[in-house]
Design an enzyme around this catalytic site. Structure first.
Site, PDB file in Angstrom:
ATOM      1  N   ASP A   1      -6.975 -20.341  -1.267  1.00 46.35           N
ATOM      2  CA  ASP A   1      -7.720 -19.087  -1.291  1.00 46.35           C
ATOM      3  C   ASP A   1      -8.852 -19.119  -0.251  1.00 46.35           C
ATOM      4  O   ASP A   1      -9.621 -20.073  -0.219  1.00 46.35           O
ATOM      5  CB  ASP A   1      -8.276 -18.908  -2.711  1.00 46.35           C
TER       6      ASP A   1
ATOM      7  N   HIS B   1     -15.640 -14.333 -18.919  1.00 46.47           N
ATOM      8  CA  HIS B   1     -16.828 -13.829 -18.216  1.00 46.47           C
ATOM      9  C   HIS B   1     -16.577 -12.394 -17.771  1.00 46.47           C
ATOM     10  O   HIS B   1     -15.435 -11.955 -17.671  1.00 46.47           O
ATOM     11  CB  HIS B   1     -17.139 -14.706 -16.991  1.00 46.47           C
TER      12      HIS B   1
ATOM     13  N   HIS C   1      -2.263 -17.503  -6.882  1.00 49.44           N
ATOM     14  CA  HIS C   1      -3.410 -17.029  -6.114  1.00 49.44           C
ATOM     15  C   HIS C   1      -4.525 -18.077  -6.044  1.00 49.44           C
ATOM     16  O   HIS C   1      -5.475 -17.916  -5.289  1.00 49.44           O
ATOM     17  CB  HIS C   1      -3.950 -15.741  -6.732  1.00 49.44           C
ATOM     18  N   ASP C   2      -4.408 -19.142  -6.847  1.00 49.14           N
ATOM     19  CA  ASP C   2      -5.428 -20.198  -6.884  1.00 49.14           C
ATOM     20  C   ASP C   2      -5.030 -21.452  -6.108  1.00 49.14           C
ATOM     21  O   ASP C   2      -5.779 -22.433  -6.102  1.00 49.14           O
ATOM     22  CB  ASP C   2      -5.706 -20.613  -8.335  1.00 49.14           C
TER      23      ASP C   2
ATOM     24  N   GLY D   1      -5.769  -2.291   0.753  1.00 46.04           N
ATOM     25  CA  GLY D   1      -5.309  -1.078   0.085  1.00 46.04           C
ATOM     26  C   GLY D   1      -4.081  -1.213  -0.795  1.00 46.04           C
ATOM     27  O   GLY D   1      -3.467  -0.190  -1.144  1.00 46.04           O
TER      28      GLY D   1
ATOM     29  N   ASP E   1      -7.452 -15.634 -18.642  1.00 46.97           N
ATOM     30  CA  ASP E   1      -8.144 -16.392 -17.601  1.00 46.97           C
ATOM     31  C   ASP E   1      -9.178 -17.343 -18.219  1.00 46.97           C
ATOM     32  O   ASP E   1      -9.856 -17.000 -19.187  1.00 46.97           O
ATOM     33  CB  ASP E   1      -8.835 -15.410 -16.650  1.00 46.97           C
TER      34      ASP E   1
ATOM     35  N   ASN F   1       0.859  -1.188   0.000  1.00 46.35           N
ATOM     36  CA  ASN F   1       0.000   0.000   0.000  1.00 46.35           C
ATOM     37  C   ASN F   1       0.894   1.235   0.000  1.00 46.35           C
ATOM     38  O   ASN F   1       1.452   1.606   1.021  1.00 46.35           O
ATOM     39  CB  ASN F   1      -0.920  -0.008   1.219  1.00 46.35           C
TER      40      ASN F   1
ATOM     41  N   ASP G   1      -1.731  -1.218  -3.960  1.00 51.84           N
ATOM     42  CA  ASP G   1      -1.905  -0.369  -5.139  1.00 51.84           C
ATOM     43  C   ASP G   1      -0.623  -0.307  -5.974  1.00 51.84           C
ATOM     44  O   ASP G   1       0.406  -0.891  -5.623  1.00 51.84           O
ATOM     45  CB  ASP G   1      -2.351   1.037  -4.727  1.00 51.84           C
TER      46      ASP G   1
ATOM     47  N   ARG H   1      -2.101 -12.543 -19.915  1.00 57.67           N
ATOM     48  CA  ARG H   1      -2.443 -13.843 -19.359  1.00 57.67           C
ATOM     49  C   ARG H   1      -3.953 -13.967 -19.460  1.00 57.67           C
ATOM     50  O   ARG H   1      -4.700 -13.084 -19.042  1.00 57.67           O
ATOM     51  CB  ARG H   1      -1.972 -13.945 -17.907  1.00 57.67           C
TER      52      ARG H   1
ATOM     53  N   ARG I   1      -3.613 -15.439  -0.063  1.00 51.91           N
ATOM     54  CA  ARG I   1      -3.634 -14.047  -0.513  1.00 51.91           C
ATOM     55  C   ARG I   1      -3.377 -13.067   0.637  1.00 51.91           C
ATOM     56  O   ARG I   1      -3.966 -11.990   0.713  1.00 51.91           O
ATOM     57  CB  ARG I   1      -4.977 -13.741  -1.190  1.00 51.91           C
TER      58      ARG I   1
ATOM     59  N   GLU J   1      -4.512 -19.695 -19.449  1.00 49.61           N
ATOM     60  CA  GLU J   1      -4.714 -20.499 -18.244  1.00 49.61           C
ATOM     61  C   GLU J   1      -5.454 -21.780 -18.637  1.00 49.61           C
ATOM     62  O   GLU J   1      -6.675 -21.789 -18.788  1.00 49.61           O
ATOM     63  CB  GLU J   1      -5.523 -19.744 -17.193  1.00 49.61           C
TER      64      GLU J   1
END
Length: 583
Positions: free
Chosen positions: A468, A247, A423-424, A172, A328, A147, A174, A326, A472, A357
């Site tokens: 997850d 999506h 992250h998955d 936060g 998704d 942040n 960024d 990348r 994260r 992916e």
């Protein structure tokens, strides 16, 4: 000889153009069934006195797995066209294998018997950006990396690291925070950043896009992002963004219009609707990502949707000079869309890296007309199963990875996106049950394996986290709480990869079947200039390397320690690895 097991098919991964002049030809046989294979080949128009003129070339065994042996030959046809077959031999039999069947001797009265590579067209050669082969990636989940500007924190943002991550909380993170910590990445040796989605969205993960042309305000402005890309490029770091084109988010303007205006909405054909009224409860009556009602699936076959998304793809390359996309949930989008996507972005910047992916066999997407690479989750799974979970043996790992490497052309393997976590998935140290020695082994493996490696943010300093949302967490910036030893070891491995061509993608890999030691994994990486031997010991005792591994190499350098050692003293300690330069 087991004829029914023999397999070859022109194009794809069994016969392909490696470059503008060279063909790679592969053959699959039953394991240990064949002693030698020759490629017989010639130009289909090369005749003399009514006889087709053929040449022969010995094929090398390029790999073996549990069921099969794989043979490979490299051919440079003078006129870029080829007819070919195979001569197989063992103690009992000689067999000629052609497209039309099996023969005792190679027929030369007609080329129609043989497999055909009609013409090596330059435009058919699979070409990924050259820079990717030498890139070491770092994945950043922007909301949790740093942040740097409290003024753009989302409402209700928590103090940094003050709570465990949940599906709905914010801290936060960024762009300004990333800019402030670029030295951390360059000091590690990172040359590419993969950002999970940065576009306007409701969630903390941003995979539910509201506006594909806008930066999420919690990350900063377009001007901040431009400064970030420029700062990365000044440090020699490429930038890859995450495109969620399968999506949209629930609050995407066209989907909201559908919910309000139903069958009268001009956007009703932008989605896969099963009827009206469109409802979300108790179950959505429209296609979604998985069964997530907040992620309605886009109809990428609709010309309006296609035009919109291709403008998005072009915009971020043209306006901000990004280096990669990348993609998704790439396997659920139609192939034609991805063909047009590739043409669009490559027309703006030919060196853009396109990464899909896909978690399963991906050859349909890797034929030069769609993606440059896919995320190599088969590597992730096998590596964790061997080193972290101890579910398989070294031979099992070698079998699984041989199968993966033989499933794709070599020039595809060299840009495959290798990772140990994301992250998955749970973090690698958590999967390894806090065993840092095994994590070091995993990084030594990943950074020496064919492909382009990626480190998930925080893993380099020993962060932990379950699936997850546990994976994260906020990045740990207190050096007192970081594993600096692990950081330095990964930095050293990255430097070795950079300093020794055979360590990276200039070295061809061959697994070594050692004596009956299920916890010993060994392979050689060979380039035109050097041969490196990698050995990993997951046993509870030290292992002395077999002298046969050093045949023709009287002495060797331990690249990890810098010591010169003799083969008699080549020992791999328990839960350790050794990297030897054979001389």
């Amino acid at each position: 000889m087991q004829k029914e097991v023999l397999y070859h098919r022109p194009k794809n991964n069994f016969a392909y153009a490696y470059d503008e002049k060279t063909l790679h030809i592969r053959l699959r046989t039953k394991k240990d069934d064949v002693q030698s294979v020759e490629l017989i080949y010639g130009d289909p128009y090369d005749w003399k006195d009514g006889t087709w003129q053929i040449k022969k070339s010995k094929m090398i065994k390029s790999g073996s797995d549990q069921w099969f042996d794989y043979y490979m030959a490299e051919v440079t046809p003078e006129y870029r066209r080829l007819r070919y077959g195979f001569v197989l031999m063992n103690d009992n039999e000689k067999l000629v294998f052609t497209e039309k069947g099996f023969y005792e001797e190679a027929p030369t009265d007609d080329t129609a018997y043989y497999f055909c590579f009609p013409f090596l067209n330059k435009s058919d050669v699979f070409t990924a950006p050259d820079w990717v082969r030498n890139t070491v990636w770092y994945q950043i989940f922007p909301e949790r990396f740093a942040n740097g500007d409290l003024a753009n924190d989302p409402e209700g943002a928590l103090p940094w690291g003050s709570a465990e991550p949940t599906p709905g909380n914010f801290f936060g993170g960024d762009f300004e925070g990333v800019i402030q910590h670029l030295d951390h990445l360059s000091n590690l040796g990172i040359t590419g950043i993969y950002f999970t989605p940065i576009f306007k969205a409701k969630s903390n993960h941003k995979y539910d896009t509201i506006d594909y042309f806008e930066i999420d305000p919690q990350f900063g402005t377009k001007e901040t992002f431009r400064r970030l890309v420029d700062a990365c490029h000044e440090k020699g770091i490429k930038v890859m963004l995450d495109a969620v084109f399968n999506h949209s988010g629930f609050y995407f303007g066209p989907f909201q219009d559908v919910l309000i205006n139903q069958e009268n909405s001009p956007y009703k054909n932008w989605f896969h609707l099963h009827g009206f009224p469109v409802v979300t409860e108790p179950k959505p009556n429209y296609d979604t990502f998985a069964f997530e009602k907040s992620m309605p699936k886009l109809n990428t076959e609709n010309p309006e949707v296609k035009d919109y998304l291709l403008k998005v793809a072009r915009y971020w390359v043209e306006e901000f000079n990004i280096d990669g996309w990348r993609l998704d949930v790439a396997n659920e989008v139609d192939h034609q869309f991805w063909r047009e996507f590739r043409r669009t972005v490559k027309s703006v910047k030919p060196e853009v890296y396109i990464l899909g992916e896909i978690w399963h066999d991906s050859m349909p997407w890797l034929q030069g007309d769609q993606f440059d690479a896919v995320m190599n989750y088969p590597f992730t799974s096998a590596a964790l199963d061997f080193f972290a979970k101890e579910k398989i043996t070294a031979i099992d790992f070698a079998d699984r990875m041989t199968n993966v490497l033989q499933s794709y052309p070599d020039n595809v393997n060299k840009v495959s996106f290798n990772l140990l976590g994301s992250h998955d998935t749970p973090r690698v140290l958590t999967v390894a049950k806090q065993n840092k020695e095994r994590v070091r082994q995993l990084y030594a493996l990943m950074l020496s394996f064919p492909g382009t490696p990626c480190i998930y943010y925080g893993d380099e300093v020993g962060m932990t986290g379950e699936m997850d949302p546990g994976c994260r967490k906020c990045m740990e910036w207190d050096e007192e709480k970081q594993d600096r030893s692990l950081f330095e070891d990964i930095h050293k491995l990255i430097r070795l990869r950079s300093d020794h061509p055979a360590f990276g993608n200039d070295g061809s890999l061959s697994f070594i079947k050692t004596s009956n030691t299920p916890g010993m994994l060994a392979f050689k990486k060979t380039s035109s200039d050097e041969t490196l031997l990698f050995a990993f010991n997951t046993e509870s005792q030290s292992i002395i390397l077999e002298k046969a591994l050093f045949e023709g190499f009287p002495n060797t350098i331990n690249l990890w320690t810098g010591e010169i050692i003799s083969p008699e003293l080549a020992v791999v300690k328990s839960n350790d690895f050794i990297i030897l330069k054979l001389r």
